[in-house]
Design an enzyme around this catalytic site. Structure first.
Site, PDB file in Angstrom:
ATOM      1  N   GLU A   1       0.811  -1.213   0.000  1.00 34.30           N
ATOM      2  CA  GLU A   1       0.000   0.000   0.000  1.00 34.30           C
ATOM      3  C   GLU A   1       0.846   1.265   0.000  1.00 34.30           C
ATOM      4  O   GLU A   1       0.477   2.265  -0.628  1.00 34.30           O
ATOM      5  CB  GLU A   1      -0.975  -0.009   1.179  1.00 34.30           C
ATOM      6  CG  GLU A   1      -2.206  -0.904   0.962  1.00 34.30           C
ATOM      7  CD  GLU A   1      -1.962  -2.380   1.234  1.00 34.30           C
ATOM      8  OE1 GLU A   1      -0.840  -2.734   1.659  1.00 34.30           O
ATOM      9  OE2 GLU A   1      -2.884  -3.186   1.025  1.00 34.30           O
TER      10      GLU A   1
ATOM     11  N   HIS B   1     -12.105  -3.709   8.788  1.00 31.71           N
ATOM     12  CA  HIS B   1     -12.719  -3.614   7.462  1.00 31.71           C
ATOM     13  C   HIS B   1     -13.959  -2.726   7.491  1.00 31.71           C
ATOM     14  O   HIS B   1     -14.806  -2.834   6.614  1.00 31.71           O
ATOM     15  CB  HIS B   1     -13.125  -4.999   6.942  1.00 31.71           C
ATOM     16  CG  HIS B   1     -11.974  -5.851   6.485  1.00 31.71           C
ATOM     17  ND1 HIS B   1     -11.219  -6.591   7.345  1.00 31.71           N
ATOM     18  CD2 HIS B   1     -11.446  -6.064   5.247  1.00 31.71           C
ATOM     19  CE1 HIS B   1     -10.281  -7.244   6.664  1.00 31.71           C
ATOM     20  NE2 HIS B   1     -10.389  -6.933   5.389  1.00 31.71           N
TER      21      HIS B   1
END
Ligand SMILES: Cc1ncc(C[n+]2csc(CCOP(=O)(O)OP(=O)(O)O)c2C)c(N)n1
Ligand SMILES: Cc1ncc(C[n+]2csc(CCOP(=O)(O)OP(=O)(O)O)c2C)c(N)n1
Ligand SMILES: [Mg+2]
Ligand SMILES: [Mg+2]
Lengths: 333, 327, 327, 333
Positions: A66, A135
């Site tokens: 990322e 999440h």
């Protein structure tokens, strides 16, 4: 965009996909990168079909890196590309926080305007589906105190398309938040390429009794709450912020000056988030007009638990907004 | 290098348990009884069973998102039953994390399970801290982290291996190379499709093994754990294996690849063949199978019968010692 | 492998410029004329001069915190004078970043200088983006990042090398291994004191060279740049060298180490000897020295004479196209 | 702690050093890690002498691996250690953001209380010395919306010692912000081990006309501003927040209820930071008592430039606080 005669119904995901597709058609400097966005079309299907249309060069699968994904955005943007990254879940922004905050957001300023960073980091935010603590988060609060960064967060399919196109066109780094609870939402989405201006809030519903300022999925909840209250003759004005940083304080303030009462609502926790910023600005700017304290409807001050009944307790929804509005209306001037 | 027959049978049973756990879980997930997301470990039973066999309750492991089986075995071995792992997946009060964690965050330090962290790879640096504490306190324990091939993309891979080496920490890296990260082939993500190639530069043992042969994985984990417990520092194991689950539930890999792994390299089938070759009656293996199936169904029933978490749990344990306001 | 004498003399001159720039700057810093923090590149002139010699204005380099010399040379070669680098360090309006960046953030893309990022190592992933853009557009340019040995500790090292390889990007890693990160010896920080050992696993050329011999560094950069420009993907160079600056200004390293590097391995002294051996008159070298000294003093004077940035700069360029409120 | 007869004058750095020294003496589970904290004693000298006293095992130099530094804190804390990390500059927190936000702050909650993360991440925050955009930031806003995290920020030498000791004793993950502009500040520091309670603001100066709520270096500026205004007969009450999350809203609210006017001051930008949170809470809780809108005195909405005159324009100081107070006092009720 103007309302067409027969509505063109698309989901929020399809709307985003159209924006990417059209932006890539128009501008060869636009390219996409992220995990599994190629053949697979992304975890939520936003890039579906684009790999086949534009090829592996412009729709690039990456490793689980990322920091590099955002670093590549910044570097390529510095030399004229318009990268659009997908970070699969907003919770993973922590891994590229440095790149967003210290690189993307500062590269224009600290080098005296010699570079620009016209990049978009798209990501799936928000909870409500049992995704658990990693999440489900709403990360806008993590970035709200970062000058140089733009945060955009559409609440409708039409805006999803127009705001994403505008974000890609914009010369600043944009963190683009897509709420997972909206991905399947359907709405009228105009055909063809269009942009929806950044930094302009939308008054989704007019009303004279109380203003609710919110964004993303809670806009839908606020509209539902307004329906409920309308049956009692309470007229709620719903302001959808759309761009969260830098945001359209004028529309917010104008609305509250009219109604004299305000509720601000965010899925993220109350302490230190967007809700605080909105409440502060409203209270500072509408000091004379406010008939009751601003009320923050927000997520509880906890991580987001996995088990659905617990998650439901943590995250705010329509009922909390209804209750919040009633509370604000009950307070005497 | 042949394991004794008792151990071999137990490993077969453990692998059967993982397979059954995962397939039954998937069935329930498809029915909507299990919320959230689901990654299952079918095809990777030999790596998990080998780890479960050698890790003690006093060791620590950080499982990844496919480690329900490892988690359940650790519960069984050290706490009598694995049903609290199942209950966690159902989000119930009886789950190991009281339903607050789910598939991606089930932990029980009493059995050595230090919990998954759904930010893939973040625990590659957390494991260093556990290992360091033990080393500083002179405790001869192993700190293990299970990582997928995709997870190796994270920068923390480098920070972790480097520091494990410079401080000679008792870390076991168990890298499950199943060939893909979601849809992305390992060779498209990494400079080498063999993760050991990326690990070797750090100067500690890096061994690649067949992850589908239980005798091999068992021996490999044994060697690694012995090395670490003897105070020799970190050890990297790469298990070459394959997961039966495609992208979530869809298949995307070449048909001959799928056939090869499912038919020729199924770790359970291989184990069964090996045991039959060693003289075990097929009926005995079938009996194990049946017993395990009944056990797992009981765990599922237990989970379904368990209450949802107490609402007070929603605001509990945010801070140690300080309350958070409920709504 | 001998460079032609013209080039050799120019490199000597460039190295002299770096040395003089840094020492004069340090003098001004100690007088309080230069704000902020200061890391100087004395001792590392041969790596910087070699990079400056081979990088074109159309290439890109991300300098590190000791690269004032490289930055100044790039200005000289491609924009006529290096004085705007000096002015930047003084925080003046005439600086390359108009004083907004300082030592740690001076950039000028017109000469290939893409700016330092004081978060050490963060640009290891930024450089990938530049290289990718060029590759996608079919431009045969080199994207270089200069990193110290300490900076190699960052996880981005792994993410960067891995992705440079899988996408075969035109990246030149110029790793300046001067033995220490602030006070910490390289061998205490890394699994290997030779950074190439950590880089080699990524499967592209990794070459370690004597960073204090200008002929060696010149040839090594040449080879790397040729490789990259030919479309062969990334290249890693490790320069073994030593910095004269200790911890900021204090010395902490063993006396014999200091003596060895300063007396026997001084890159400037070595270059002078080589040139004298090649028949250059010492007086000619002294003349270069004097000329450079005068030049640098002129840059310092220019900097001191330059105005401070316009106050409007404080709120300029936060956003492209949008204003920020002044106080 | 009680005021001693003869003051015991120490710098803020010395006070921090004493806290570490005494905490390590008392508790063998406390250890330090960070870049160059060993023989060198840290970039600002906070750990000076501790390596010689406690050795390389308990005062550990690390590579430039900020994510690993915090990861090691979390892991070792999970098994009973009390790590204290030094992140050389607060600007580098971006590199370990994931570890702080998604690991340290959640490990207790998401695993149902089975682990604790009693760790301290110390770091040098704040600007004013020409450090430029990557060595000058005030990062509290980055973390304010993160449940599970504690943020502590002492403004005096005595508090530096007492709050650091308390942070080490505390069972939660603490982000401990040390302002670089305070490191050389001298003050009376009691001898021996003591703790200063977390989550308790300090009223540094009492006053009845207006409240200023602030933290870190600006507390010193606020006190100086109060001195200036006192000469005009204006009595300013100065509240030093000390713990920024979760914070002592009671003391803040009580003060503003008394004075009826409030200025909040932070070095970080106004939009979306601590100043917004304080302004919102004051406005919500003191709605009836407020005679004028709360005013935010804050850094401008820009990165922090290198050149000193520009930096001075960006960051707020005593004069801005004086002006802010005058503004708030000028507003009629
Ligand atoms: C940091 C991070 N990035 C992305 C994801 C989303 N994600 C979950 S599993 C996964 C693939 C992991 O691949 P691998 O490590 O090979 O494990 P496998 O699923 O193959 O067992 C991804 C990208 C994540 N959870 N965390
Ligand atoms: C991410 C990050 N961590 C720490 C620092 C503080 N810092 C500045 S220079 C430096 C040492 C760098 O060592 P090295 O890369 O070897 O470069 P050298 O100074 O030896 O040339 C450190 C730790 C920083 N700027 N960025
Ligand atoms: Mg995999
Ligand atoms: Mg070095």
């Amino acid at each position: 965009m103007t309302a067409s005669a027969t509505p063109r119904i698309r989901t929020y995901v399809q709307a985003l996909n159209e924006a990417l597709d059209l932006a890539m058609d128009r501008d060869p400097s636009v390219f996409l990168l992220g995990e599994d966005i190629g053949q697979m079309g992304g975890d939520f299907g936003v890039t579906r079909g684009l790999y086949n249309k534009f090829g592996a060069e412009r729709v690039r699968d990456t490793p689980l890196s990322e920091a590099a994904i955002v670093g590549i955005c910044v570097g390529s943007a510095m030399v004229g590309m318009r990268p659009v990254a997908e970070i699969m879940f907003a919770d993973f922004l922590g891994e590229c926080y440095d790149q967003i905050v210290n690189n993307a957001a500062k590269v224009h300023y600290m080098f005296d305007g010699q570079f620009k960073a016209p990049l978009v980091v798209r990501t799936a935010a928000g909870g409500g589906f049992g995704g658990g603590p990693h999440h489900s988060q709403s990360p806008e609060g993590w970035f709200l105190n970062v000058p140089g960064l733009v945060i955009v967060a559409p609440a409708t399919p039409a805006d999803a398309k127009g705001l994403l196109a505008a974000s890609i066109e914009n010369d600043n780094p944009v963190l683009f938040l897509e709420h997972k609870g909206l991905y399947r939402l359907k709405g009228d989405v105009p055909e063809g390429y269009y942009t929806t201006p950044l930094r302009q809030a939308a008054v989704r519903r007019e009303g004279r009794d109380v203003t609710i300022v919110t964004a993303m999925k809670l806009v839908q909840d606020a509209l539902a709450a307004a329906d409920v209250l309308a049956q009692e003759g309470i007229e709620v004005e719903v302001v959808d912020l759309r761009t969260l940083r830098p945001y359209d304080a004028e529309t917010v303030v104008e609305s509250v000056r009219k109604t004299g009462r305000a509720v601000v609502a965010t899925e993220a926790p109350k302490l230190g988030g967007l809700a605080a910023e909105l409440s502060a600005t409203i209270a500072e700017e509408c000091f004379k007009e406010l008939k009751a304290p601003v009320l923050r409807v927000a997520g509880l001050d906890t991580p987001i638990p996995f088990s659905l009944p617990l998650e439901k307790l943590i995250l705010p929804g329509k009922d909390d907004i209804v209750a919040g509005i009633r509370h604000v209306l009950a307070a005497r001037a | 290098m042949s394991i004794d027959i008792e151990a071999h049978l137990e490993l077969f049973r453990d692998m059967t348990l993982i397979r059954t756990f995962e397939l039954s879980l998937e069935r329930e997930f498809k029915k909507g009884a299990v919320p959230g997301m689901l990654h299952i470990g079918v095809g990777q039973e030999a790596t998990q069973a080998a780890l479960a066999a050698h890790l003690k309750a006093s060791d620590a492991f950080f499982p990844d998102h496919r480690c329900h089986g490892l988690n359940a075995l650790a519960e069984e071995k050290h706490a009598g039953t694995g049903r609290r792992i199942m209950a966690e997946l159902f989000g119930r009060a009886t789950g190991v994390s009281s339903g607050k964690g789910g598939s991606l965050h089930s932990a029980n330090p009493a059995v050595g399970n230090f919990g998954d962290n759904a930010i893939e790879g973040s625990y590659m640096v957390t494991v260093l801290g556990v290992a360091l504490a033990w080393k500083m306190r002179g405790e001869k324990r192993v700190a293990c982290c299970v990582i997928g091939d995709g997870t190796v993309g994270r920068g923390e891979f480098h920070e972790s291996l480097n520091m494990a080496k410079i401080w000679q920490l008792p870390v076991l890296y168990a890298c499950v190379n199943n060939g893909y990260a979601i849809s992305t082939p390992v060779a498209a993500s990494h400079a080498s499709g063999d993760i050991v190639d990326l690990a070797r530069g750090y100067g500690f043992p890096c061994v690649q093994v067949d992850g589908n042969d239980i005798e091999t994985t068992y021996a490999a984990v044994q060697a690694a754990v012995d090395h670490i417990r003897a105070g020799n520092g970190p050890y990297f194991l790469e298990f070459k294996t394959w997961r039966w689950q495609g992208i979530f539930s869809g298949e995307f890999r070449p048909a001959d690849e799928v056939r090869y792994w499912k038919e020729e390299r199924d770790p359970l089938k291989l184990a069964r063949q090996a045991l039959v070759t060693r003289g075990v009656a097929a009926a005995d293996l079938d009996a194990i199978d049946a017993e395990v199936k009944a056990e797992i169904e009981a765990w599922i029933q237990f989970s379904k019968d368990s209450p949802m978490p107490d609402p007070a749990k929603a605001v509990a344990d945010v801070y140690v010692g300080w309350e958070v306001e409920p709504r």
